[in-house]
Design a protein around this motif. Sequence first.
Motif, PDB file in Angstrom:
ATOM      1  N   TYR A  12       0.896  -1.238  -0.041  1.00 47.50           N
ATOM      2  CA  TYR A  12      -0.074  -0.091   0.165  1.00 47.50           C
ATOM      3  C   TYR A  12       0.796   1.308  -0.117  1.00 47.50           C
ATOM      4  CZ  TYR A  12      -4.973  -1.363   0.409  1.00 47.50           C
ATOM      5  OH  TYR A  12      -6.140  -1.976   0.134  1.00 47.50           O
ATOM      6  N   THR A  48       0.816   3.906  -3.054  1.00 47.57           N
ATOM      7  CA  THR A  48       0.409   5.257  -2.665  1.00 47.57           C
ATOM      8  C   THR A  48       1.385   6.367  -3.319  1.00 47.57           C
ATOM      9  OG1 THR A  48      -0.651   4.500  -0.623  1.00 47.57           O
ATOM     10  CG2 THR A  48      -0.374   6.985  -0.584  1.00 47.57           C
ATOM     11  N   LEU A  98      -0.454   8.729  -5.772  1.00 54.58           N
ATOM     12  CA  LEU A  98      -0.956   9.767  -5.040  1.00 54.58           C
ATOM     13  C   LEU A  98      -1.160  11.107  -5.721  1.00 54.58           C
ATOM     14  CD1 LEU A  98      -2.291  10.023  -2.352  1.00 54.58           C
ATOM     15  CD2 LEU A  98      -0.322  11.076  -1.367  1.00 54.58           C
ATOM     16  N   TYR A 140     -10.730  12.359  -6.288  1.00 55.44           N
ATOM     17  CA  TYR A 140     -10.394  12.349  -4.784  1.00 55.44           C
ATOM     18  C   TYR A 140     -11.583  12.511  -3.887  1.00 55.44           C
ATOM     19  CZ  TYR A 140      -8.116  14.173  -0.579  1.00 55.44           C
ATOM     20  OH  TYR A 140      -7.735  14.066   0.745  1.00 55.44           O
ATOM     21  N   TYR A 194      -4.866   4.915   3.680  1.00 56.93           N
ATOM     22  CA  TYR A 194      -3.887   5.217   2.917  1.00 56.93           C
ATOM     23  C   TYR A 194      -4.514   6.230   1.657  1.00 56.93           C
ATOM     24  CZ  TYR A 194      -0.183   2.648   4.451  1.00 56.93           C
ATOM     25  OH  TYR A 194       0.809   2.244   5.494  1.00 56.93           O
ATOM     26  N   ILE A 195      -5.642   6.133   1.210  1.00 60.67           N
ATOM     27  CA  ILE A 195      -5.996   7.190   0.015  1.00 60.67           C
ATOM     28  C   ILE A 195      -7.026   8.337   0.637  1.00 60.67           C
ATOM     29  CG2 ILE A 195      -7.473   7.116  -1.865  1.00 60.67           C
ATOM     30  CD1 ILE A 195      -7.260   4.084  -2.247  1.00 60.67           C
ATOM     31  N   ILE A 205       5.319  10.497   2.463  1.00 54.20           N
ATOM     32  CA  ILE A 205       4.447   9.348   2.364  1.00 54.20           C
ATOM     33  C   ILE A 205       5.276   8.050   2.970  1.00 54.20           C
ATOM     34  CG2 ILE A 205       3.258   7.648   1.078  1.00 54.20           C
ATOM     35  CD1 ILE A 205       1.675  10.133   1.313  1.00 54.20           C
TER      36      ILE A 205
END
Length: 209
Positions: free
Chosen positions: A54, A58, A62, A72, A130-131, A149
């Motif tokens: 993940y 990400t 991202l 988003y 994470y999102i 991150i």
Amino acid sequence: MVDSVTLISFSLVALGIVCAPGPNMMYLVSCSITQGKKAGFFSLLSVVTGFIVYVIATILGLDFIFKTVLLYSAIKIAGIIYLLWMAWNAVKPGSESVFEPHDVPHQTLKKLYLNGLMTNLLNPKIAVLYISLLPQFEHPQNGPLALQIGVLGTTQIIISFSVNLLIVLFAGQVSQMLRERPVWKKVQKYFMATVLGLLALNLAFVKNK
């Protein structure tokens, strides 16, 4: 680099997420109680592997999510709904405690590892973290996005590993205590629901990046 206030704030969010009931916790509890601590530990290693995947995903994806405002926002709304849904499931009539083990077929350590990895990769709660949640702690003035991150992701992995290791080691004792003392079972459910509800509110009121 990530400043100390941001790191502490994110650590509290990560702690709330890992303490909230979900597929990972249920899988680890069931493996540990039905097949022993060794099986639980191997399952935990697979969960950690999923977190690493993940983090990498990400970092790679991202920027695209941030540039696509509509996408988003949709992910953020889905995250809020999912957190509230989990909060309701924790306290709704007839709900079970996460420490009530479910049957897990006896499998080889390799099979347990692969099953745990897939459980984590397909876990919506981790996707929300994470999102939807993690981007709220990214600040342009703190340096490269990928580095931030990486630091936040590593922090989350350390916190998750520590908490889940305690779950693996003491799942049997906690499960027995909750069976013998129903009031603690109710306290555990409402605590989990409160944590999830607060995370949903936090996500709802933060501004989009």
